[in-house]
Design a protein around this motif. Structure first.
Motif, PDB file in Angstrom:
ATOM      1  N   SER A 185       0.814  -1.221   0.000  1.00  0.00           N
ATOM      2  CA  SER A 185       0.000   0.000   0.000  1.00  0.00           C
ATOM      3  C   SER A 185       0.847   1.271   0.000  1.00  0.00           C
ATOM      4  N   ALA A 186       2.080   1.188   0.465  1.00  0.00           N
ATOM      5  CA  ALA A 186       2.964   2.358   0.499  1.00  0.00           C
ATOM      6  C   ALA A 186       3.992   2.342  -0.627  1.00  0.00           C
ATOM      7  N   ALA A 187       3.875   1.391  -1.545  1.00  0.00           N
ATOM      8  CA  ALA A 187       4.891   1.190  -2.571  1.00  0.00           C
ATOM      9  C   ALA A 187       4.576   1.940  -3.861  1.00  0.00           C
ATOM     10  N   LYS A 188       4.490   3.229  -3.782  1.00  0.00           N
ATOM     11  CA  LYS A 188       4.222   4.043  -4.975  1.00  0.00           C
ATOM     12  C   LYS A 188       5.451   4.889  -5.304  1.00  0.00           C
ATOM     13  N   GLY A 189       5.763   4.972  -6.587  1.00  0.00           N
ATOM     14  CA  GLY A 189       6.884   5.807  -7.015  1.00  0.00           C
ATOM     15  C   GLY A 189       8.233   5.161  -6.746  1.00  0.00           C
ATOM     16  N   SER A 190       9.253   5.996  -6.681  1.00  0.00           N
ATOM     17  CA  SER A 190      10.598   5.498  -6.430  1.00  0.00           C
ATOM     18  C   SER A 190      11.239   6.328  -5.327  1.00  0.00           C
ATOM     19  N   ARG A 191      12.352   5.833  -4.830  1.00  0.00           N
ATOM     20  CA  ARG A 191      13.079   6.558  -3.797  1.00  0.00           C
ATOM     21  C   ARG A 191      14.548   6.624  -4.186  1.00  0.00           C
ATOM     22  N   ALA A 192      15.185   7.684  -3.713  1.00  0.00           N
ATOM     23  CA  ALA A 192      16.619   7.815  -3.925  1.00  0.00           C
ATOM     24  C   ALA A 192      17.346   6.945  -2.909  1.00  0.00           C
ATOM     25  N   PHE A 193      18.491   6.424  -3.310  1.00  0.00           N
ATOM     26  CA  PHE A 193      19.322   5.721  -2.333  1.00  0.00           C
ATOM     27  C   PHE A 193      20.782   5.996  -2.631  1.00  0.00           C
ATOM     28  N   ALA A 194      21.560   6.020  -1.590  1.00  0.00           N
ATOM     29  CA  ALA A 194      22.982   6.343  -1.713  1.00  0.00           C
ATOM     30  C   ALA A 194      23.746   5.156  -2.288  1.00  0.00           C
ATOM     31  N   ASN A 195      24.734   5.464  -3.091  1.00  0.00           N
ATOM     32  CA  ASN A 195      25.609   4.448  -3.638  1.00  0.00           C
ATOM     33  C   ASN A 195      26.503   3.921  -2.514  1.00  0.00           C
ATOM     34  N   TRP A 196      27.262   2.876  -2.776  1.00  0.00           N
ATOM     35  CA  TRP A 196      28.094   2.251  -1.752  1.00  0.00           C
ATOM     36  C   TRP A 196      29.127   3.216  -1.172  1.00  0.00           C
ATOM     37  N   ASP A 197      29.543   4.215  -1.954  1.00  0.00           N
ATOM     38  CA  ASP A 197      30.585   5.128  -1.480  1.00  0.00           C
ATOM     39  C   ASP A 197      30.037   6.481  -1.028  1.00  0.00           C
ATOM     40  N   GLU A 198      28.739   6.618  -0.875  1.00  0.00           N
ATOM     41  CA  GLU A 198      28.149   7.871  -0.422  1.00  0.00           C
ATOM     42  C   GLU A 198      27.741   7.738   1.046  1.00  0.00           C
ATOM     43  N   ASP A 199      28.209   8.685   1.836  1.00  0.00           N
ATOM     44  CA  ASP A 199      27.812   8.735   3.236  1.00  0.00           C
ATOM     45  C   ASP A 199      27.433  10.175   3.563  1.00  0.00           C
ATOM     46  N   ALA A 200      27.211  10.480   4.814  1.00  0.00           N
ATOM     47  CA  ALA A 200      26.784  11.826   5.201  1.00  0.00           C
ATOM     48  C   ALA A 200      27.824  12.884   4.815  1.00  0.00           C
ATOM     49  N   ILE A 201      29.093  12.534   4.828  1.00  0.00           N
ATOM     50  CA  ILE A 201      30.144  13.496   4.473  1.00  0.00           C
ATOM     51  C   ILE A 201      30.128  13.790   2.972  1.00  0.00           C
ATOM     52  N   GLU A 226      28.208  31.923   8.419  1.00  0.00           N
ATOM     53  CA  GLU A 226      28.486  30.518   8.723  1.00  0.00           C
ATOM     54  C   GLU A 226      27.823  29.637   7.668  1.00  0.00           C
ATOM     55  N   LEU A 227      28.421  28.503   7.438  1.00  0.00           N
ATOM     56  CA  LEU A 227      27.864  27.510   6.528  1.00  0.00           C
ATOM     57  C   LEU A 227      27.298  26.378   7.376  1.00  0.00           C
ATOM     58  N   VAL A 228      26.006  26.138   7.268  1.00  0.00           N
ATOM     59  CA  VAL A 228      25.337  25.069   8.012  1.00  0.00           C
ATOM     60  C   VAL A 228      24.915  24.001   7.017  1.00  0.00           C
ATOM     61  N   ILE A 229      25.306  22.771   7.298  1.00  0.00           N
ATOM     62  CA  ILE A 229      24.992  21.659   6.407  1.00  0.00           C
ATOM     63  C   ILE A 229      24.288  20.577   7.213  1.00  0.00           C
ATOM     64  N   GLY A 230      23.143  20.151   6.739  1.00  0.00           N
ATOM     65  CA  GLY A 230      22.446  19.007   7.316  1.00  0.00           C
ATOM     66  C   GLY A 230      22.552  17.857   6.324  1.00  0.00           C
ATOM     67  N   SER A 231      23.085  16.733   6.776  1.00  0.00           N
ATOM     68  CA  SER A 231      23.287  15.605   5.875  1.00  0.00           C
ATOM     69  C   SER A 231      23.081  14.309   6.640  1.00  0.00           C
ATOM     70  N   ASP A 232      22.244  13.436   6.099  1.00  0.00           N
ATOM     71  CA  ASP A 232      21.990  12.156   6.755  1.00  0.00           C
ATOM     72  C   ASP A 232      22.039  11.011   5.771  1.00  0.00           C
ATOM     73  N   HIS A 233      22.420   9.873   6.282  1.00  0.00           N
ATOM     74  CA  HIS A 233      22.433   8.622   5.541  1.00  0.00           C
ATOM     75  C   HIS A 233      21.812   7.573   6.466  1.00  0.00           C
ATOM     76  N   PRO A 234      20.496   7.663   6.669  1.00  0.00           N
ATOM     77  CA  PRO A 234      19.863   6.762   7.640  1.00  0.00           C
ATOM     78  C   PRO A 234      19.765   5.334   7.134  1.00  0.00           C
ATOM     79  N   SER A 235      19.833   4.406   8.065  1.00  0.00           N
ATOM     80  CA  SER A 235      19.627   3.011   7.694  1.00  0.00           C
ATOM     81  C   SER A 235      18.265   2.586   8.237  1.00  0.00           C
ATOM     82  N   ALA A 236      17.589   1.775   7.471  1.00  0.00           N
ATOM     83  CA  ALA A 236      16.238   1.351   7.832  1.00  0.00           C
ATOM     84  C   ALA A 236      16.208  -0.151   8.065  1.00  0.00           C
ATOM     85  N   LYS A 237      15.297  -0.554   8.901  1.00  0.00           N
ATOM     86  CA  LYS A 237      15.080  -1.978   9.137  1.00  0.00           C
ATOM     87  C   LYS A 237      14.472  -2.587   7.873  1.00  0.00           C
TER      88      LYS A 237
END
Length: 148
Positions: free
Chosen positions: A36-52, A128-139
């Motif tokens: 029921s929640a599987a509509k569209g697509s989602r972005a995902f990080a490549n193996w070498d992409e992290d929060a930095i 100042e430069l403020v950067i918000g960056s996340d690479h969350p992992s999901a169950k």
């Protein structure tokens, strides 16, 4: 008169995409309700992409042709910083070729890290430069896997 507030912004979303229906189909035997929640697509990080790496790309987008010599501090906010023993913001500062005298700090440990970093920066009198960056992992087989 000195300018106050947000003077520029940038963003980075990983290029790779995955159809949510594929995730739901892979888990349909255990979690049929995901469909029921599987509509569209989602972005995902490549193996070498992290929060930095994502923070560096967002900073480059925000700065474009701006002069970094007037930026006094860099704040990196995240709930998923890759290094616990290194300052992640310092790595970002070097990657975007910030001046060596720039102050850098990590803001973490809370889902409000980005808001906290922005509020700290807005209280200051220097740029100042403020950067918000996340690479969350999901169950696996969770709604989070479809939305993160």
């Amino acid at each position: 008169m000195t300018a106050f507030g947000i003077s520029a912004f940038g963003a980075y979303v990983p290029r790779l995409r995955l159809d949510r229906a594929i995730i739901a189909d892979a888990h349909r035997w255990a979690m049929p309700g995901l469909r029921s929640a599987a509509k569209g697509s989602r972005a995902f990080a490549n193996w070498d992409e992290d929060a930095i790496t994502m923070a560096v790309e967002a900073a480059r987008d925000a700065l474009a042709d701006r002069d970094l010599s007037k930026v006094a501090a860099l704040r990196l906010a995240s709930t998923s910083l890759p290094f616990a023993d290194l300052q992640n913001a310092a790595i970002v500062a070097r990657a975007i070729d910030a001046p060596h005298q720039i102050a850098s700090s990590d803001v973490a440990g809370s889902q409000r890290a980005g808001t906290s970093a922005l509020l700290q920066a807005l209280k200051g009198t220097q740029a100042e430069l403020v950067i918000g960056s996340d690479h969350p992992s999901a169950k696996p087989a969770s709604v989070q896997e479809l939305t993160f």
